[in-house]
Scaffold this active site. Structure first.
Site: not given
Length: 259
Positions: A64, A109, A205
């Protein structure tokens, strides 16, 4: 609510579930200058993420974190006072578990980036080895990143923050987020402090989860209020993707991720 911890244009995007592509470590302390030589600072489309250098030419981060005009900075400690050995690269190739680049809250992910040219090891740059074994529940894990240090507003640190959290049973995360119907088994890790107070957050992230010295996870998603009581975060499990990672690096670009 859940936060995909991405720091977009220096704002936290609070979605029904959001990922940590731009988080700062909440409840941490400034990292030692020499403890994060593998840590990459990743920018794309105004968003901030982290990544992990696994050899001179490859970086692992979260899917992402994908975006245009990506730049990958290595050898960074202070954003304001660059190290002399800082090196900046752009992607030559990006690899995802599925061609559509789709991922779910519990699977896939992960993004493997081949740099446009190799980086050189230096005082502040060195790769982190892939794990040799799967992590155990109860392990002490290290998180790090330049994400926001506040759960309610964007307060970005100049230097990366580090904190220790615990590897928890995946069932703890299933119980924490019943509204998302997480499957009984998953290729993600659940980690945090049940009492709250330490967590990855917006802007973190794609950064590493290092358990007992081994690179075990990639920051993926967690609670909208970082560090909230009994709402730990989830991390893509690196060990489960070893065959895929190693196959891609070896030149088998048709390799597929585990189901």
């Amino acid at each position: 609510m859940v936060l995909i911890r991405v720091l977009a244009n220096l704002l936290i995007l609070q979605l029904s579930y959001a990922q940590k592509s731009s988080e700062l470590i909440f409840g941490g302390r400034p990292c030692n200058r020499n403890e994060h030589r593998f840590l990459a600072l990743v920018y794309s489309d105004g968003n901030q993420c982290s990544g992990t250098l696994i050899n001179e030419e490859w970086v692992l981060t979260a899917a992402h974190c994908e975006g245009n005009k990506m730049k990958i900075h290595l050898g960074v400690h202070s954003k304001k006072v660059p190290n002399k050995d800082k090196q900046t690269r752009v992607p030559k190739e990006k690899f995802f578990c599925v061609s559509s680049k789709t991922y779910t809250k519990w699977n896939k992910d992960i993004m493997l980036i081949r740099l446009d040219r190799p980086v050189s090891n230096s005082k502040h740059i060195a790769p982190l080895n892939l794990p040799s074994s799967s992590p155990s529940v109860g392990s002490v894990c290290r998180i790090m990143g330049w994400g926001t240090i506040s759960p309610t507003e964007v307060i970005l640190p100049d230097v990366p923050q580090c904190a220790n959290i615990n590897l928890l049973s995946y069932s703890v995360c299933r119980a924490a987020y019943p509204e998302y119907g997480l499957p009984a088994t998953s290729r993600t890790l659940c980690a945090g402090i049940l009492e709250g107070g330490k967590d990855t957050c917006a802007g973190d992230s794609g950064g590493p989860l290092i358990c007992n010295g081994q690179f075990q996870g990639i920051a993926s998603w967690g609670s909208t209020l970082c560090g909230y009581v009994r709402e730990p975060a989830l991390y893509t499990k690196v060990f489960d993707h070893l065959d895929w990672i190693q196959s891609i690096i070896a030149g088998n670009t048709d390799a597929t991720c585990p189901l």
